[in-house]
Design a protein around this motif. Structure first.
Motif, PDB file in Angstrom:
ATOM      1  N   SER A  65      35.470  43.030  40.913  1.00  0.00           N
ATOM      2  CA  SER A  65      35.502  44.295  40.971  1.00  0.00           C
ATOM      3  C   SER A  65      36.246  45.204  40.257  1.00  0.00           C
ATOM      4  O   SER A  65      36.669  45.936  40.604  1.00  0.00           O
ATOM      5  CB  SER A  65      35.388  44.832  42.633  1.00  0.00           C
ATOM      6  OG  SER A  65      34.738  43.982  43.604  1.00  0.00           O
ATOM      7  N   GLY A  66      36.395  44.593  39.008  1.00  0.00           N
ATOM      8  CA  GLY A  66      37.319  45.318  38.058  1.00  0.00           C
ATOM      9  C   GLY A  66      38.741  45.278  38.262  1.00  0.00           C
ATOM     10  O   GLY A  66      39.570  46.412  37.610  1.00  0.00           O
ATOM     11  N   ARG A  67      39.197  44.459  39.062  1.00  0.00           N
ATOM     12  CA  ARG A  67      40.751  44.265  39.475  1.00  0.00           C
ATOM     13  C   ARG A  67      41.072  42.832  39.554  1.00  0.00           C
ATOM     14  O   ARG A  67      40.224  42.057  39.776  1.00  0.00           O
ATOM     15  CB  ARG A  67      41.084  45.062  40.633  1.00  0.00           C
ATOM     16  CG  ARG A  67      40.511  44.447  41.936  1.00  0.00           C
ATOM     17  CD  ARG A  67      40.852  45.280  43.266  1.00  0.00           C
ATOM     18  NE  ARG A  67      40.455  46.673  43.091  1.00  0.00           N
ATOM     19  CZ  ARG A  67      39.418  46.977  43.633  1.00  0.00           C
ATOM     20  NH1 ARG A  67      38.269  46.289  44.244  1.00  0.00           N
ATOM     21  NH2 ARG A  67      39.013  48.355  43.533  1.00  0.00           N
ATOM     22  N   GLN A  68      42.331  42.733  39.406  1.00  0.00           N
ATOM     23  CA  GLN A  68      43.095  41.298  39.245  1.00  0.00           C
ATOM     24  C   GLN A  68      43.081  40.943  40.837  1.00  0.00           C
ATOM     25  O   GLN A  68      43.667  41.740  41.646  1.00  0.00           O
ATOM     26  CB  GLN A  68      44.169  41.096  38.461  1.00  0.00           C
ATOM     27  CG  GLN A  68      44.125  41.369  36.760  1.00  0.00           C
ATOM     28  CD  GLN A  68      45.332  40.976  36.111  1.00  0.00           C
ATOM     29  OE1 GLN A  68      46.335  41.538  36.496  1.00  0.00           O
ATOM     30  NE2 GLN A  68      45.120  40.326  35.049  1.00  0.00           N
ATOM     31  N   LYS A 101      35.729  31.447  52.936  1.00  0.00           N
ATOM     32  CA  LYS A 101      35.381  31.309  51.566  1.00  0.00           C
ATOM     33  C   LYS A 101      33.617  31.218  51.589  1.00  0.00           C
ATOM     34  O   LYS A 101      33.157  31.943  50.732  1.00  0.00           O
ATOM     35  CB  LYS A 101      35.557  29.872  50.836  1.00  0.00           C
ATOM     36  CG  LYS A 101      37.045  29.978  50.532  1.00  0.00           C
ATOM     37  CD  LYS A 101      37.504  28.608  49.825  1.00  0.00           C
ATOM     38  CE  LYS A 101      36.813  28.630  48.507  1.00  0.00           C
ATOM     39  NZ  LYS A 101      37.447  27.576  47.677  1.00  0.00           N
ATOM     40  N   GLU A 102      32.965  30.765  52.266  1.00  0.00           N
ATOM     41  CA  GLU A 102      31.610  30.634  52.461  1.00  0.00           C
ATOM     42  C   GLU A 102      30.820  32.191  52.790  1.00  0.00           C
ATOM     43  O   GLU A 102      29.818  32.550  52.669  1.00  0.00           O
ATOM     44  CB  GLU A 102      30.860  29.650  52.951  1.00  0.00           C
ATOM     45  CG  GLU A 102      31.194  29.518  54.696  1.00  0.00           C
ATOM     46  CD  GLU A 102      32.424  28.579  54.789  1.00  0.00           C
ATOM     47  OE1 GLU A 102      32.534  28.465  56.131  1.00  0.00           O
ATOM     48  OE2 GLU A 102      33.014  28.110  54.060  1.00  0.00           O
ATOM     49  N   THR A 103      31.863  32.877  53.617  1.00  0.00           N
ATOM     50  CA  THR A 103      31.207  34.174  53.939  1.00  0.00           C
ATOM     51  C   THR A 103      31.721  35.352  53.026  1.00  0.00           C
ATOM     52  O   THR A 103      31.349  36.505  53.615  1.00  0.00           O
ATOM     53  CB  THR A 103      31.516  34.438  55.687  1.00  0.00           C
ATOM     54  OG1 THR A 103      33.011  34.296  55.774  1.00  0.00           O
ATOM     55  CG2 THR A 103      30.938  33.083  56.391  1.00  0.00           C
ATOM     56  N   PHE A 104      32.559  35.213  52.112  1.00  0.00           N
ATOM     57  CA  PHE A 104      33.132  36.053  51.350  1.00  0.00           C
ATOM     58  C   PHE A 104      31.953  37.056  50.696  1.00  0.00           C
ATOM     59  O   PHE A 104      31.157  36.494  49.962  1.00  0.00           O
ATOM     60  CB  PHE A 104      34.031  35.618  50.242  1.00  0.00           C
ATOM     61  CG  PHE A 104      34.540  36.564  49.444  1.00  0.00           C
ATOM     62  CD1 PHE A 104      35.561  37.607  49.779  1.00  0.00           C
ATOM     63  CD2 PHE A 104      34.123  36.748  47.914  1.00  0.00           C
ATOM     64  CE1 PHE A 104      36.141  38.425  49.084  1.00  0.00           C
ATOM     65  CE2 PHE A 104      34.639  37.676  47.196  1.00  0.00           C
ATOM     66  CZ  PHE A 104      35.749  38.627  47.686  1.00  0.00           C
ATOM     67  N   SER A 105      32.092  38.213  50.700  1.00  0.00           N
ATOM     68  CA  SER A 105      31.053  39.093  50.202  1.00  0.00           C
ATOM     69  C   SER A 105      31.549  40.305  49.619  1.00  0.00           C
ATOM     70  O   SER A 105      30.892  41.188  49.116  1.00  0.00           O
ATOM     71  CB  SER A 105      30.055  39.526  51.504  1.00  0.00           C
ATOM     72  OG  SER A 105      30.842  40.703  52.221  1.00  0.00           O
ATOM     73  N   GLY A 106      33.119  40.326  49.378  1.00  0.00           N
ATOM     74  CA  GLY A 106      33.479  41.465  48.462  1.00  0.00           C
ATOM     75  C   GLY A 106      34.836  41.815  49.012  1.00  0.00           C
ATOM     76  O   GLY A 106      35.249  41.426  50.162  1.00  0.00           O
ATOM     77  N   LEU A 107      35.513  42.432  48.178  1.00  0.00           N
ATOM     78  CA  LEU A 107      36.861  42.912  48.823  1.00  0.00           C
ATOM     79  C   LEU A 107      37.040  44.087  49.714  1.00  0.00           C
ATOM     80  O   LEU A 107      38.027  44.688  49.675  1.00  0.00           O
ATOM     81  CB  LEU A 107      37.690  43.249  47.429  1.00  0.00           C
ATOM     82  CG  LEU A 107      37.952  42.118  46.549  1.00  0.00           C
ATOM     83  CD1 LEU A 107      38.646  42.740  45.382  1.00  0.00           C
ATOM     84  CD2 LEU A 107      38.770  41.133  47.014  1.00  0.00           C
TER      85      LEU A 107
END
Length: 184
Positions: free
Chosen positions: A77-80, A111-117
């Protein structure tokens, strides 16, 4: 007026009053100077506290991981983002540490449910945060808050060997580092 057969002059009253007023004025100056010193010290400690808190948290998270192969640096998302993987009861989780809206944030999720920050927990107020990996087991963090900038190197644990850290800006060293740099 007479006192014991003599007269009291105006100077006999004014001289002690002037000394009392001079003492009060000097006492007021000392109190005001002390208040200014306290204010500057408190502001300096607050600035230092913000960056040091973030550095301590990052250092502890890297040390807690115990395996440098489970630590990655990604662009999201444009960030480190610092990603630290962990296995909990046979399931894969990840901590995503990043800077957003003036705060260092952490998102801990499967990990498998990660959808963004979205939904990361605020850890400390930071103006900037960047992370890089100059060596396989070495992380470089550049942080700033309230005008104070820090560059910190944290050596990730490899094969159970404890991680170390060093701050490049002011020579601050944590336990486990030598005066000349990081421990090998």
């Amino acid at each position: 007026m007479k006192k014991n057969g003599g007269s009291i002059h105006t100077i006999d009253i004014l001289f002690p009053l002037l000394f009392i007023l001079l003492f009060c004025f000097c006492a007021l100056l000392v109190v005001l100077q002390g208040a200014r010193i306290y204010e500057k010290t408190a502001a300096g400690l607050e600035e230092n506290y913000t960056v040091r808190t973030a550095v301590s948290y990052l250092q502890e998270k890297v040390r807690e991981c115990g395996d440098s192969s489970k630590i990655t640096v990604k662009e999201m998302s444009g960030r480190q983002v610092l990603v630290i993987e962990a296995d909990v009861n046979g399931e894969s989780y990840a901590s995503y540490i990043y800077q957003e809206d003036g705060y260092l944030k952490e998102l801990f999720t499967k990990k498998e449910t990660f959808s963004g920050l979205q939904g990361g927990r605020e850890l400390a107020a930071l103006d900037t945060f960047s992370v890089s990996r100059p060596e396989e087991d070495l992380l470089q963090f550049d942080l700033s808050a309230d005008g104070q900038e820090e560059t910190v190197f944290i050596r990730a644990a490899a094969n159970g060997v404890a991680a170390t850290a060093e701050t490049a800006e002011n020579g601050y060293e944590s336990s486990g580092t030598s005066a000349g740099g990081m421990e090998e």
